[in-house]
Write an enzyme that holds these catalytic residues in place. Sequence first.
Site, PDB file in Angstrom:
ATOM      1  N   ARG A  88       0.824  -1.201   0.000  1.00 51.24           N
ATOM      2  CA  ARG A  88       0.000   0.000   0.000  1.00 51.24           C
ATOM      3  C   ARG A  88       0.845   1.232   0.000  1.00 51.24           C
ATOM      4  O   ARG A  88       1.879   1.272   0.646  1.00 51.24           O
ATOM      5  CB  ARG A  88      -0.856   0.045   1.259  1.00 51.24           C
ATOM      6  CG  ARG A  88      -2.002  -0.891   1.160  1.00 51.24           C
ATOM      7  CD  ARG A  88      -2.701  -0.900   2.468  1.00 51.24           C
ATOM      8  NE  ARG A  88      -3.708  -1.930   2.416  1.00 51.24           N
ATOM      9  CZ  ARG A  88      -4.437  -2.298   3.440  1.00 51.24           C
ATOM     10  NH1 ARG A  88      -4.260  -1.713   4.586  1.00 51.24           N
ATOM     11  NH2 ARG A  88      -5.323  -3.235   3.304  1.00 51.24           N
ATOM     12  N   SER A 249      -7.765  -0.479   0.481  1.00 52.88           N
ATOM     13  CA  SER A 249      -8.792  -0.740   1.485  1.00 52.88           C
ATOM     14  C   SER A 249      -9.431   0.544   2.008  1.00 52.88           C
ATOM     15  O   SER A 249      -9.980   1.306   1.234  1.00 52.88           O
ATOM     16  CB  SER A 249      -8.176  -1.569   2.606  1.00 52.88           C
ATOM     17  OG  SER A 249      -9.181  -2.119   3.399  1.00 52.88           O
ATOM     18  N   HIS A 250      -9.287   0.806   3.300  1.00 51.99           N
ATOM     19  CA  HIS A 250      -9.924   1.976   3.899  1.00 51.99           C
ATOM     20  C   HIS A 250      -9.055   3.221   3.773  1.00 51.99           C
ATOM     21  O   HIS A 250      -9.439   4.286   4.237  1.00 51.99           O
ATOM     22  CB  HIS A 250     -10.190   1.689   5.374  1.00 51.99           C
ATOM     23  CG  HIS A 250      -8.925   1.326   6.094  1.00 51.99           C
ATOM     24  ND1 HIS A 250      -8.270   0.148   5.859  1.00 51.99           N
ATOM     25  CD2 HIS A 250      -8.190   2.001   6.998  1.00 51.99           C
ATOM     26  CE1 HIS A 250      -7.183   0.109   6.603  1.00 51.99           C
ATOM     27  NE2 HIS A 250      -7.105   1.225   7.303  1.00 51.99           N
ATOM     28  N   ASP A 420     -15.971   0.083   3.914  1.00 50.30           N
ATOM     29  CA  ASP A 420     -14.771   0.813   3.496  1.00 50.30           C
ATOM     30  C   ASP A 420     -14.630   0.764   1.974  1.00 50.30           C
ATOM     31  O   ASP A 420     -15.502   0.238   1.270  1.00 50.30           O
ATOM     32  CB  ASP A 420     -13.516   0.273   4.210  1.00 50.30           C
ATOM     33  CG  ASP A 420     -13.102  -1.107   3.733  1.00 50.30           C
ATOM     34  OD1 ASP A 420     -13.972  -1.842   3.212  1.00 50.30           O
ATOM     35  OD2 ASP A 420     -11.923  -1.458   3.865  1.00 50.30           O
ATOM     36  N   ASP A 422     -12.983  -0.952  -0.249  1.00 50.30           N
ATOM     37  CA  ASP A 422     -13.079  -2.221  -0.978  1.00 50.30           C
ATOM     38  C   ASP A 422     -14.161  -3.134  -0.395  1.00 50.30           C
ATOM     39  O   ASP A 422     -14.232  -4.321  -0.760  1.00 50.30           O
ATOM     40  CB  ASP A 422     -11.724  -2.924  -1.029  1.00 50.30           C
ATOM     41  CG  ASP A 422     -11.198  -3.310   0.339  1.00 50.30           C
ATOM     42  OD1 ASP A 422     -11.578  -2.653   1.329  1.00 50.30           O
ATOM     43  OD2 ASP A 422     -10.404  -4.260   0.428  1.00 50.30           O
ATOM     44  N   ASP A 424     -14.712  -4.659   2.391  1.00 50.38           N
ATOM     45  CA  ASP A 424     -14.527  -5.806   3.289  1.00 50.38           C
ATOM     46  C   ASP A 424     -14.740  -5.440   4.758  1.00 50.38           C
ATOM     47  O   ASP A 424     -14.918  -6.307   5.594  1.00 50.38           O
ATOM     48  CB  ASP A 424     -13.167  -6.499   3.065  1.00 50.38           C
ATOM     49  CG  ASP A 424     -11.980  -5.577   3.279  1.00 50.38           C
ATOM     50  OD1 ASP A 424     -12.181  -4.350   3.448  1.00 50.38           O
ATOM     51  OD2 ASP A 424     -10.841  -6.078   3.255  1.00 50.38           O
ATOM     52  N   ARG A 425     -14.716  -4.137   5.057  1.00 47.37           N
ATOM     53  CA  ARG A 425     -14.959  -3.742   6.446  1.00 47.37           C
ATOM     54  C   ARG A 425     -16.409  -3.325   6.652  1.00 47.37           C
ATOM     55  O   ARG A 425     -17.095  -2.963   5.686  1.00 47.37           O
ATOM     56  CB  ARG A 425     -14.075  -2.554   6.824  1.00 47.37           C
ATOM     57  CG  ARG A 425     -12.609  -2.889   6.868  1.00 47.37           C
ATOM     58  CD  ARG A 425     -11.815  -1.736   7.442  1.00 47.37           C
ATOM     59  NE  ARG A 425     -10.416  -2.136   7.535  1.00 47.37           N
ATOM     60  CZ  ARG A 425      -9.533  -1.600   8.367  1.00 47.37           C
ATOM     61  NH1 ARG A 425      -9.906  -0.618   9.167  1.00 47.37           N
ATOM     62  NH2 ARG A 425      -8.298  -2.022   8.397  1.00 47.37           N
ATOM     63  N   THR A 488      -2.891 -10.599  13.955  1.00 52.37           N
ATOM     64  CA  THR A 488      -3.629  -9.630  13.143  1.00 52.37           C
ATOM     65  C   THR A 488      -3.457  -9.929  11.651  1.00 52.37           C
ATOM     66  O   THR A 488      -2.364 -10.252  11.201  1.00 52.37           O
ATOM     67  CB  THR A 488      -3.092  -8.228  13.468  1.00 52.37           C
ATOM     68  OG1 THR A 488      -3.431  -7.940  14.825  1.00 52.37           O
ATOM     69  CG2 THR A 488      -3.702  -7.178  12.572  1.00 52.37           C
ATOM     70  N   GLU A 507     -12.169  -9.155  13.598  1.00 49.64           N
ATOM     71  CA  GLU A 507     -11.091  -8.329  14.141  1.00 49.64           C
ATOM     72  C   GLU A 507     -11.698  -7.053  14.717  1.00 49.64           C
ATOM     73  O   GLU A 507     -12.758  -6.609  14.261  1.00 49.64           O
ATOM     74  CB  GLU A 507     -10.101  -7.931  13.045  1.00 49.64           C
ATOM     75  CG  GLU A 507      -9.304  -9.086  12.483  1.00 49.64           C
ATOM     76  CD  GLU A 507      -8.177  -8.581  11.588  1.00 49.64           C
ATOM     77  OE1 GLU A 507      -7.016  -8.681  12.006  1.00 49.64           O
ATOM     78  OE2 GLU A 507      -8.450  -8.085  10.490  1.00 49.64           O
ATOM     79  N   SER A 509     -10.797  -4.207  14.146  1.00 55.29           N
ATOM     80  CA  SER A 509     -10.655  -3.121  13.179  1.00 55.29           C
ATOM     81  C   SER A 509     -11.778  -3.124  12.137  1.00 55.29           C
ATOM     82  O   SER A 509     -11.527  -2.928  10.961  1.00 55.29           O
ATOM     83  CB  SER A 509      -9.294  -3.224  12.505  1.00 55.29           C
ATOM     84  OG  SER A 509      -9.109  -4.519  11.971  1.00 55.29           O
ATOM     85  N   LYS A 520     -12.561 -10.846   4.882  1.00 57.49           N
ATOM     86  CA  LYS A 520     -13.672 -10.304   5.645  1.00 57.49           C
ATOM     87  C   LYS A 520     -14.678  -9.730   4.656  1.00 57.49           C
ATOM     88  O   LYS A 520     -14.333  -9.459   3.509  1.00 57.49           O
ATOM     89  CB  LYS A 520     -13.202  -9.278   6.657  1.00 57.49           C
ATOM     90  CG  LYS A 520     -12.345  -8.155   6.101  1.00 57.49           C
ATOM     91  CD  LYS A 520     -11.739  -7.367   7.249  1.00 57.49           C
ATOM     92  CE  LYS A 520     -10.819  -6.280   6.764  1.00 57.49           C
ATOM     93  NZ  LYS A 520      -9.400  -6.588   6.966  1.00 57.49           N
TER      94      LYS A 520
HETATM   95  C1  VG1 Z   1      -4.880  -3.118  10.101  1.00 57.63           C
HETATM   96  C2  VG1 Z   1      -5.824  -3.682  11.136  1.00 57.63           C
HETATM   97  C3  VG1 Z   1      -5.927  -5.180  10.941  1.00 57.63           C
HETATM   98  C4  VG1 Z   1      -6.379  -5.483   9.504  1.00 57.63           C
HETATM   99  C5  VG1 Z   1      -5.454  -4.808   8.515  1.00 57.63           C
HETATM  100  C6  VG1 Z   1      -5.956  -4.954   7.075  1.00 57.63           C
HETATM  101  O1  VG1 Z   1      -3.599  -3.701  10.237  1.00 57.63           O
HETATM  102  O2  VG1 Z   1      -5.366  -3.381  12.443  1.00 57.63           O
HETATM  103  O3  VG1 Z   1      -6.828  -5.707  11.879  1.00 57.63           O
HETATM  104  O4  VG1 Z   1      -6.365  -6.868   9.276  1.00 57.63           O
HETATM  105  O5  VG1 Z   1      -5.368  -3.418   8.802  1.00 57.63           O
HETATM  106  O6  VG1 Z   1      -7.267  -4.508   6.950  1.00 57.63           O
HETATM  107  P1  VG1 Z   1      -2.373  -3.019  11.039  1.00 57.63           P
HETATM  108  O7  VG1 Z   1      -1.205  -3.960  10.844  1.00 57.63           O
HETATM  109  O8  VG1 Z   1      -2.156  -1.685  10.438  1.00 57.63           O
HETATM  110  O9  VG1 Z   1      -2.803  -2.912  12.456  1.00 57.63           O
HETATM  111  V1  VG1 Z   1      -7.947  -3.916   5.485  1.00 57.63           V
HETATM  112  O10 VG1 Z   1      -9.529  -3.627   5.556  1.00 57.63           O
HETATM  113  O11 VG1 Z   1      -7.158  -2.389   5.420  1.00 57.63           O
HETATM  114  O12 VG1 Z   1      -7.455  -5.012   4.334  1.00 57.63           O
HETATM  115 CO    CO Z   2     -10.820  -2.998   3.277  1.00 60.23          CO
END
Ligand code: VG1
Ligand code: CO
Length: 703
Positions: A88, A249-250, A420, A422, A424-425, A488, A507, A509, A520
């Site tokens: 990313r 993602s978000h 979000d 994409d 998935d959230r 995670t 999760e 998040s 998810k």
């Molecule tokens: C974050 C969240 C984690 C999630 C990841 C990807 O990771 O805390 O729970 O699985 O994002 O989510 P990190 O390592 O920054 O804490 V998504 O929706 O952005 O694919």
């Molecule tokens: Co996402």
Amino acid sequence: MIRLCFPSSPGAIIPPRPRRHRHNTATPFPSIPPRSRSLHHHRLTPLLASSRGDRRQRVGGPDMVLFTVTKKATTPFEGQKPGTSGLRKKVSLPRPRPPVYVPVALRSGSLCDVLGRVATSDALDPPPALASRISLGACSRGNSGLSNQSFLVTVFQQPNYLHNFVQATFNALPAEQVKGATIVVSGDGRYFSKDAVQIITKMAAANGVRRVWVGQHSLMSTPAVSCVIRDRVGADGSKATGAFILTASHNPGLGIKYNMGNGGPAPESVTDKIFSNTTTISEYFIAEDLPDVDISVVGVTSFSGPEGPFDVDVFDSSVDYIKLMKSIFDFEAIKKLLTSPKFTFCYDALHGVAGAYAKRIFVEELGADESSLLNCVPKEDFGGGHPDPNLTYAKELVERMGLGKSTSNVDPPEFGAAADGDADRNMILGKRFFVTPSDSVAIIAANAVQSIPYFSSGLKGVARSMPTSAALDVVAKNLNLKFFEVPTGWKFFGNLMDAGMCSICGEESFGTGSDHIREKDGIWAVLAWLSILAFKNKDNLGGDKLVSVEDIVRQHWATYGRHYYTRYDYENVDAGAAKELMANLVTMQSSLSDVNKLIKEIRSDVSVVVAADEFEYKDPVDGSVSKHQGIRYLFGDGSRLVFRLSGTGSVGATIRVYIEQYEKDPSKIGRESQDALAPLVDVALKLSKMQEYTGRSAPTVIT
Ligand code: VG1
Ligand code: CO
């Protein structure tokens, strides 16, 4: 640059003529944003290319579209390591000026919860007045002086940046998953996705891939990609073995990740190989003369290359996704609820890709009113917003649900949800009520068997990520379910699900899902909640008052106890300082008596640390061990402090602190969450010497 030409030799099998079968010219997805339309304008579709003739390549009949493979020299880029979930590139953030926090009541599960702490800082534009997840210096345009797009141009769109990652991925995969394989290429429609789809398609063709499946308009949610890899069968009987997903993602930045044949994110063994390849890459392959494919129209376009035929199949993924949802949920029961005059509903896609599915599912299939949909037209720039479904960024929804500032007299809907970028959230809201993600997965698990047909024969097991609250553990214990605590990142759930050991997982998040796919799934979570509401109200739709989201959550707390929970994020911290802070927390773990002495000096009203470690996970399926997955301090009363470094942040380091306290006493489950947690928060920040190491007097984000 070396150009490899593969002229068709006499006696070679004559490649098939290019064909385009337009199965269906309807455009079910919302209209293409104007910018891309103009981009498309000067592109040649394969049909145009073939009818005009491609003089360089035409060998056979008048319709023949052949392509050649070019090998191009390149040099590595730094930092192409896929993190918790793919590679990313976020918008770069300025170091936030120290914010001034004005504490106000924060009560989880109630209106006050949303009020959180009001951050007042002129570093904010606009200042987030009300926040559960408060973000300072976040990615809104004009705030950082670096607009999203200029940053993206400087990093993700550098010549060869995407090419290197894609070639490194092809080189990391087993040959049979490239040569002759079928690969999905799609994204959530954000800026640059359409161009990236064309680039990846040309590289796939050059690397010997047989077919590329592309979501119409390049739109596919991450859960839909997972569903398509697992379930879709092409017209010629083909099955996909993997997918490039274009999304961050978000985050409003750009990103890309690769998913495997089970529909889930690539495991560490593969992402490590990808990364290592990116550090040594010197060449990539591309079919430069393959014409751009018109991805606005559903249909298969066939080309011919040195290794034989190559097809681009543009399709509407909502068909496969809806079919899957219908096999899981009782759509009739949900429809009864959604069309009941008492029930009101609101779904906010934050201009992410969920909007492309929401109208089909909630309105056309389930009978919700069109006015229930907010921001459901996918946009390249998310309408200038931040596609993160929380109480800060889903502003409109939060207002509508009666959780915002406005004192409108309009009665808020019974149920609200957001997704979000994409899709998935998910964020789940009731009328003036916020459901924490940790509670949400526990409540879905507790009610799944009665409310959701897919689970009617029982749950194989449940799982949560380590920092997620233990609300799910209590449900698992009471219902005698297999339970797993994993690091995670969704990929760890995938192995359990592939082995038939886990049905529902989540999760903290804002991620919830099940073994119907290996990601998810934001819309799934909404349908799960609607199913629970439909079940609880099945004999009550004509009654005085519906059983509400808040009723369900409070009932859950009364039965299982409540886990007060909060997360503090310190973003863009100096990486060295973050490392030192973490190292110090590990060193301290060697003497619990010293730790407890320190804690007593900070607060005398917290329990005693009975265990402290770095979370380590041995995958029960493949035996692989993941170390250093977060630092834990576990207290005698079930409270926990967890510290970990983000695996998704791309600027400096992000420290996350997770603070949790369990309350069994029914008379104490209605407290304000920040009140209940204040002593532990104090301990967490002082024990870790947060300010000393990072120079920060307050977190960037509080969830
Ligand atoms: C974050 C969240 C984690 C999630 C990841 C990807 O990771 O805390 O729970 O699985 O994002 O989510 P990190 O390592 O920054 O804490 V998504 O929706 O952005 O694919
Ligand atoms: Co996402």
